[in-house]
Write an enzyme that holds these catalytic residues in place. Structure first.
Site, PDB file in Angstrom:
ATOM      1  CG  MET A 134      -2.059  -1.017   1.102  1.00 40.28           C
ATOM      2  SD  MET A 134      -3.247  -0.911   2.447  1.00 40.28           S
ATOM      3  CE  MET A 134      -2.352  -1.728   3.757  1.00 40.28           C
ATOM      4  CB  ALA A 135       1.172   3.932  -2.530  1.00 44.29           C
ATOM      5  CD  GLN A 148       3.067  -3.459  -6.420  1.00 44.74           C
ATOM      6  OE1 GLN A 148       2.807  -2.319  -6.054  1.00 44.74           O
ATOM      7  NE2 GLN A 148       2.134  -4.396  -6.546  1.00 44.74           N
ATOM      8  CB  CYS A 150      -1.278   1.543  -9.722  1.00 46.27           C
ATOM      9  SG  CYS A 150      -1.525   3.192  -9.023  1.00 46.27           S
TER      10      CYS A 150
HETATM   11  C1  LIG Z   1      -3.816   3.371   0.476  1.00 47.54           C
HETATM   12  C2  LIG Z   1      -3.658   2.238  -0.482  1.00 47.54           C
HETATM   13  C3  LIG Z   1      -2.508   2.138  -1.235  1.00 47.54           C
HETATM   14  C4  LIG Z   1      -2.340   1.069  -2.127  1.00 47.54           C
HETATM   15  N1  LIG Z   1      -1.174   0.953  -2.821  1.00 47.54           N
HETATM   16  C5  LIG Z   1      -0.959  -0.144  -3.596  1.00 47.54           C
HETATM   17  C6  LIG Z   1       0.310  -0.351  -4.219  1.00 47.54           C
HETATM   18  O1  LIG Z   1       1.262   0.430  -4.060  1.00 47.54           O
HETATM   19  N2  LIG Z   1       0.450  -1.460  -4.998  1.00 47.54           N
HETATM   20  C7  LIG Z   1      -0.577  -2.361  -5.179  1.00 47.54           C
HETATM   21  O2  LIG Z   1      -0.407  -3.352  -5.897  1.00 47.54           O
HETATM   22  N3  LIG Z   1      -1.762  -2.197  -4.576  1.00 47.54           N
HETATM   23  C8  LIG Z   1      -1.970  -1.121  -3.776  1.00 47.54           C
HETATM   24  N4  LIG Z   1      -3.159  -0.993  -3.124  1.00 47.54           N
HETATM   25  C9  LIG Z   1      -4.184  -2.061  -3.265  1.00 47.54           C
HETATM   26  C10 LIG Z   1      -4.045  -3.093  -2.135  1.00 47.54           C
HETATM   27  O3  LIG Z   1      -2.818  -3.774  -2.217  1.00 47.54           O
HETATM   28  C11 LIG Z   1      -5.193  -4.103  -2.162  1.00 47.54           C
HETATM   29  O4  LIG Z   1      -5.145  -4.847  -3.348  1.00 47.54           O
HETATM   30  C12 LIG Z   1      -6.572  -3.422  -2.059  1.00 47.54           C
HETATM   31  O5  LIG Z   1      -6.564  -2.434  -1.048  1.00 47.54           O
HETATM   32  C13 LIG Z   1      -7.683  -4.436  -1.759  1.00 47.54           C
HETATM   33  O6  LIG Z   1      -7.444  -5.101  -0.562  1.00 47.54           O
HETATM   34  P1  LIG Z   1      -8.153  -4.703   0.845  1.00 47.54           P
HETATM   35  O7  LIG Z   1      -9.625  -4.749   0.630  1.00 47.54           O
HETATM   36  O8  LIG Z   1      -7.651  -5.756   1.798  1.00 47.54           O
HETATM   37  O9  LIG Z   1      -7.687  -3.324   1.214  1.00 47.54           O
HETATM   38  C14 LIG Z   1      -3.353   0.085  -2.264  1.00 47.54           C
HETATM   39  C15 LIG Z   1      -4.511   0.198  -1.494  1.00 47.54           C
HETATM   40  C16 LIG Z   1      -4.677   1.246  -0.613  1.00 47.54           C
HETATM   41  C17 LIG Z   1      -5.932   1.311   0.214  1.00 47.54           C
END
Ligand SMILES: Cc1cc2nc3c(=O)[nH]c(=O)nc-3n(C[C@H](O)[C@H](O)[C@H](O)COP(=O)(O)O)c2cc1C
Length: 368
Positions: free
Chosen positions: A42-43, A95, A125
């Site tokens: 998560m960025a 990543q 993304c």
């Molecule tokens: C704040 C934020 C930043 C994220 N940054 C990335 C990232 O850098 N790379 C990525 O593949 N997914 C990123 N995601 C997606 C998450 O890895 C994940 O796939 C998505 O939040 C769904 O899962 P969850 O319901 O458990 O949050 C990000 C999600 C959030 C909420």
């Protein structure tokens, strides 16, 4: 679908009621992952402190946030900082995102040199700043380029290469099912699917029926990402999709106890535990980002840690108005004095000093 699930389905079991052992290890190529729980990239969140904490609370694999291949290739100092890897993070995936196969292969070699166990490529993304450069989710619609990237990166490094993707660009898209097998053919050793479209961002629900379909189509491990917020949800998604592991993102923000609960320990944290983890997180983040950057970065975490009925609402407002992190720490200890002892115990259990932060090879800093 895992071999175990195929056998169970053939024997007429209702997969939704099968209990999957989250403590079981699995592999991506030669990399052994000690549990079926993966902490999401998560960025703006997945700093080293977050990843180390995730490992302590049961995640078998942790991931860095997405790192710009162009930034690495230009020797951008802040981007290079993302390659700091601690001894107790392994196994760790770093990543990367980008759109040029050659630049991405060069970046992947730097990531491998920095000590990552896996290289994950971002094809998910949805943010315009990234997609307008031809990177992230845009690549879902460019199968030749996407496969070219995976093939070139996989040939450039000896660690396994995985891909994280969304279902497609538009609502209802099934692009991931066409692209997934091609990516595996190109060299992907594992796929993570977040089955929302890029347009959806984080609205609606992750449709894990697509995860189940993808599992049927490929012979590499699939990781299910999206809306895994509880042990029950993790069990259902593992059992009904045949995914090898579940990935947890937002539920773990300021809440490592969600990971512990998914792994089977239902105990809610005491206030002392919450404060001790938050103070440890603050201190580690300062060490990683420096005080100035950490001060802004940490603001969103106070609400995440102290919410969920753990502390009264105005307490967070009070904290964000304090001028220094030192004052924030003092105020937190005043609210839960026993936290000092919990923190001492925690710190005693962590690896110390040189074991913690591995220096980057000098070549990565460009000789300086
Ligand atoms: C704040 C934020 C930043 C994220 N940054 C990335 C990232 O850098 N790379 C990525 O593949 N997914 C990123 N995601 C997606 C998450 O890895 C994940 O796939 C998505 O939040 C769904 O899962 P969850 O319901 O458990 O949050 C990000 C999600 C959030 C909420």
């Amino acid at each position: 679908m895992t071999a175990v699930n195929v056998k169970l389905r053939l024997r007429g079991y209702d997969l939704a009621s099968v209990q999957v052992d989250l403590q079981e290890s699995w592999r991506i190529g030669p990399v052994e992952i000690p549990s079926r729980l993966v902490l999401a990239p998560m960025a703006g969140v997945s700093v080293q402190a977050f990843r180390r904490q995730g490992r302590r609370f049961g995640a078998g694999l942790v991931c860095s946030e997405m790192v710009s291949c162009a930034g690495l290739s230009h020797g951008n100092e802040r981007t290079l900082g993302y390659l700091r890897i601690a001894a107790d993070e392994h196994p760790l995936a770093v990543q990367i995102f980008g759109s040029e196969p050659g630049v991405m292969a060069e970046a992947a070699r730097m990531v491998e040199d920095a000590g990552a166990d896996l290289i994950d490529i971002n094809f998910g993304c949805p943010v315009r700043k990234v997609t307008k450069t031809g990177a992230g989710a845009t690549l879902l619609e460019e199968p030749d380029r996407a496969c070219g990237i995976v093939g070139t990166v996989a040939n450039a490094v000896s660690v396994p290469v995985s891909v994280k993707m969304r279902r497609g660009l538009h609502n209802g898209s099934r692009t991931c099912l066409e692209l997934g097998p091609k990516l595996v053919e190109a060299g992907a050793a594992s796929l993570t699917l977040h089955p929302r479209s890029a347009c959806q961002m984080y609205t609606g629900e992750a449709d894990h029926s697509l995860t189940a379909e993808l599992v049927e189509l490929v012979d590499v491990p699939v990781v299910a990402s999206g809306d895994i917020v509880s042990r029950a949800k993790a069990q259902t998604v593992l059992a009904t999709t045949g995914a090898e592991a579940v990935m947890v993102g937002r539920a773990a923000q300021g809440n490592p106890w969600a990971l512990r609960q998914i792994m089977g320990d239902d105990a809610d944290p005491s206030r002392e535990e919450v404060v001790a983890e938050l103070v440890l997180f603050i201190r580690e983040t300062v060490r990683e980002l420096g005080e100035h950057r950490a001060t802004g970065f940490l603001k969103k975490f106070y609400g995440w840690y102290l919410g969920r009925g753990r502390f009264p609402r105005p307490f967070k407002q009070e904290l964000v108005q304090l001028a220094t992190l030192e004052e924030i720490e003092q105020r937190l200890f005043a609210a839960a004095p026993g936290a000092r002892f919990v923190l001492e115990r925690l710190q005693d259990e962590l690896p110390q000093g040189d074991e913690v932060l591995l220096d980057l090879p000098i070549s990565i800093y460009g000789g300086g």
